[in-house]
Motif scaffolding. Structure first.
Motif, PDB file in Angstrom:
ATOM      1  N   ASP A 127       6.833 -10.734   7.796  1.00  0.00           N
ATOM      2  CA  ASP A 127       5.690 -11.423   8.394  1.00  0.00           C
ATOM      3  C   ASP A 127       4.377 -11.080   7.688  1.00  0.00           C
ATOM      4  O   ASP A 127       3.305 -11.443   8.152  1.00  0.00           O
ATOM      5  CB  ASP A 127       5.581 -11.029   9.874  1.00  0.00           C
ATOM      6  N   LEU A 128       4.438 -10.371   6.574  1.00  0.00           N
ATOM      7  CA  LEU A 128       3.209  -9.967   5.893  1.00  0.00           C
ATOM      8  C   LEU A 128       2.756 -11.046   4.909  1.00  0.00           C
ATOM      9  O   LEU A 128       3.475 -12.013   4.666  1.00  0.00           O
ATOM     10  CB  LEU A 128       3.443  -8.639   5.167  1.00  0.00           C
ATOM     11  N   HIS A 129       1.577 -10.855   4.320  1.00  0.00           N
ATOM     12  CA  HIS A 129       1.015 -11.829   3.381  1.00  0.00           C
ATOM     13  C   HIS A 129       2.023 -12.191   2.285  1.00  0.00           C
ATOM     14  O   HIS A 129       2.536 -11.303   1.601  1.00  0.00           O
ATOM     15  CB  HIS A 129      -0.251 -11.253   2.739  1.00  0.00           C
ATOM     16  N   GLY A 130       2.292 -13.486   2.151  1.00  0.00           N
ATOM     17  CA  GLY A 130       3.221 -13.926   1.103  1.00  0.00           C
ATOM     18  C   GLY A 130       4.686 -13.721   1.457  1.00  0.00           C
ATOM     19  O   GLY A 130       5.557 -14.014   0.646  1.00  0.00           O
ATOM     20  N   GLY A 131       4.950 -13.197   2.642  1.00  0.00           N
ATOM     21  CA  GLY A 131       6.342 -12.993   3.068  1.00  0.00           C
ATOM     22  C   GLY A 131       6.933 -14.288   3.622  1.00  0.00           C
ATOM     23  O   GLY A 131       6.219 -15.245   3.901  1.00  0.00           O
ATOM     24  N   SER A 132       8.245 -14.304   3.765  1.00  0.00           N
ATOM     25  CA  SER A 132       8.916 -15.504   4.261  1.00  0.00           C
ATOM     26  C   SER A 132      10.308 -15.141   4.762  1.00  0.00           C
ATOM     27  O   SER A 132      11.113 -14.569   4.020  1.00  0.00           O
ATOM     28  CB  SER A 132       9.015 -16.536   3.128  1.00  0.00           C
ATOM     29  N   GLY A 133      10.582 -15.489   6.026  1.00  0.00           N
ATOM     30  CA  GLY A 133      11.913 -15.230   6.586  1.00  0.00           C
ATOM     31  C   GLY A 133      12.999 -15.972   5.832  1.00  0.00           C
ATOM     32  O   GLY A 133      14.064 -15.424   5.549  1.00  0.00           O
ATOM     33  N   GLY A 134      12.705 -17.228   5.487  1.00  0.00           N
ATOM     34  CA  GLY A 134      13.700 -18.037   4.776  1.00  0.00           C
ATOM     35  C   GLY A 134      14.039 -17.456   3.407  1.00  0.00           C
ATOM     36  O   GLY A 134      15.210 -17.390   3.018  1.00  0.00           O
ATOM     37  N   GLN A 135      13.003 -17.005   2.696  1.00  0.00           N
ATOM     38  CA  GLN A 135      13.254 -16.399   1.379  1.00  0.00           C
ATOM     39  C   GLN A 135      13.976 -15.061   1.525  1.00  0.00           C
ATOM     40  O   GLN A 135      14.841 -14.717   0.716  1.00  0.00           O
ATOM     41  CB  GLN A 135      11.923 -16.163   0.649  1.00  0.00           C
TER      42      GLN A 135
ATOM     43  N   LYS B  33      -5.502  -3.677   6.887  1.00  0.00           N
ATOM     44  CA  LYS B  33      -6.466  -3.406   5.820  1.00  0.00           C
ATOM     45  C   LYS B  33      -7.679  -2.657   6.357  1.00  0.00           C
ATOM     46  O   LYS B  33      -8.057  -1.613   5.828  1.00  0.00           O
ATOM     47  CB  LYS B  33      -6.903  -4.728   5.177  1.00  0.00           C
ATOM     48  N   SER B  34      -8.284  -3.159   7.430  1.00  0.00           N
ATOM     49  CA  SER B  34      -9.497  -2.497   7.920  1.00  0.00           C
ATOM     50  C   SER B  34      -9.169  -1.110   8.458  1.00  0.00           C
ATOM     51  O   SER B  34      -9.932  -0.165   8.258  1.00  0.00           O
ATOM     52  CB  SER B  34     -10.230  -3.352   8.960  1.00  0.00           C
ATOM     53  N   MET B  35      -8.003  -0.965   9.094  1.00  0.00           N
ATOM     54  CA  MET B  35      -7.607   0.350   9.598  1.00  0.00           C
ATOM     55  C   MET B  35      -7.464   1.353   8.440  1.00  0.00           C
ATOM     56  O   MET B  35      -7.980   2.467   8.485  1.00  0.00           O
ATOM     57  CB  MET B  35      -6.293   0.223  10.352  1.00  0.00           C
TER      58      MET B  35
ATOM     59  N   LEU C   2       0.794  -1.223   0.000  1.00  0.00           N
ATOM     60  CA  LEU C   2       0.000   0.000   0.000  1.00  0.00           C
ATOM     61  C   LEU C   2       0.830   1.280   0.000  1.00  0.00           C
ATOM     62  O   LEU C   2       0.486   2.258  -0.660  1.00  0.00           O
ATOM     63  CB  LEU C   2      -0.908  -0.016   1.242  1.00  0.00           C
ATOM     64  N   ASP C   3       1.926   1.263   0.742  1.00  0.00           N
ATOM     65  CA  ASP C   3       2.749   2.483   0.864  1.00  0.00           C
ATOM     66  C   ASP C   3       3.533   2.768  -0.414  1.00  0.00           C
ATOM     67  O   ASP C   3       4.139   3.828  -0.550  1.00  0.00           O
ATOM     68  CB  ASP C   3       3.684   2.399   2.078  1.00  0.00           C
TER      69      ASP C   3
ATOM     70  N   GLY D 182      -1.262  -6.591   2.997  1.00  0.00           N
ATOM     71  CA  GLY D 182      -0.299  -7.363   3.800  1.00  0.00           C
ATOM     72  C   GLY D 182      -0.894  -8.085   4.980  1.00  0.00           C
ATOM     73  O   GLY D 182      -0.502  -9.202   5.279  1.00  0.00           O
ATOM     74  N   MET D 183      -1.824  -7.441   5.694  1.00  0.00           N
ATOM     75  CA  MET D 183      -2.485  -8.108   6.810  1.00  0.00           C
ATOM     76  C   MET D 183      -3.861  -7.511   7.055  1.00  0.00           C
ATOM     77  O   MET D 183      -4.097  -6.331   6.805  1.00  0.00           O
ATOM     78  CB  MET D 183      -1.625  -8.071   8.080  1.00  0.00           C
TER      79      MET D 183
END
Ligand SMILES: [Zn+2]
Ligand SMILES: [Zn+2]
Length: 242
Positions: A190-198, A116-118, A73-74, A111-112
């Motif tokens: 930690d957002l939608h589709g995110g991954s620490g390993g990647q 989104k609602s906020m 969004l940003d 992302g989360m």
């Protein structure tokens, strides 16, 4: 605020509110008349970004496309405002975010759920506000000749699934989106589709590049990066990235 970060690379600083506004970069040599905008910014920032482009003496007619490092969004919030004034500009996005963008799956943007609602309340956003047709899907591995400058496109997932970075190998310039920032900071994973390993893998790939000029999506830019900076950042964060 707008400034030249290198020849043919202009930096327009984000204007953060209670939500951050991403920086925008304008790339391409002005006399090429083939300029690209990298990222847009937060909702309501379209006039500010366009005014900054104008203050650089850039003719809007020479802007051919907007390329997104990713579609949070940003970064994509004011894309519609910008395209209202530059409707001929194409939209280029990595395929993994282009598909949700085209189908109207806005999880990739927000992302989360809580965020989104906020945001929908705060900015009075309707569902479907961020559905866009993508003109060119990027995959990573492309070598793009944009306005007289050659950029390598790298797919660097982790912060988001379709994050891409732009690398000018000759001049050692990196535009990494939200993957890595100055001052040993990295993007959240930690957002939608995110991954620490990647994210870890992407950071180590970027860590192999020689980078003198780091032009991230937020915070300060660094035009005199210490050698090994990204590799050191990757090493510091490695224990947290699983
Ligand atoms: Zn992001
Ligand atoms: Zn961002």
């Amino acid at each position: 605020m707008a400034q030249q970060a290198a020849e043919g690379v202009y930096f327009i600083q984000g204007q953060d509110e209670f939500i951050p506004d991403s920086h925008m970069y304008v790339i391409g040599k002005p006399d090429s008349k083939d300029l690209s905008l990298v990222d847009a910014g937060l909702m309501g920032k379209g006039d500010y970004k366009l005014g900054s482009i104008d203050s650089l003496g850039i003719d809007f007619a020479s802007i051919k496309r907007v390329i997104m490092t990713h579609t949070h969004l940003d970064h994509i919030g004011c894309l519609a405002e910008i395209r209202e004034q530059i409707p001929w500009a194409e939209l280029w996005v990595h395929e993994l975010e282009a598909r949700p963008l085209e189908s109207g799956d806005e999880r990739i943007v927000y992302g989360m759920e809580m965020f989104k609602s906020m945001c929908m309340t705060q900015y009075n956003l309707k569902p479907g506000s961020f559905r866009f047709r993508v003109d060119r899907m990027l995959h990573g591995g492309e070598e793009l000749e944009l306005g007289g400058i050659s950029w390598e496109v790298m797919h660097v997932p982790g912060h988001s699934p379709g994050s891409i970075a732009f690398y000018d190998r000759q001049r050692k310039i990196l535009i990494p989106g939200d993957v890595v920032y100055a001052d040993y900071a990295i993007g959240r994973f930690d957002l939608h589709g995110g991954s620490g390993g990647q994210h870890k893998k992407s950071l180590s790939e970027l860590g192999e590049l020689e980078v003198d000029i780091l032009l991230p999506g937020h915070n300060r830019i660094d035009t005199n990066l210490p050698p090994g900076y990204i590799a050191d950042t990757a090493k510091q964060w490695a224990p947290y990235l699983v």
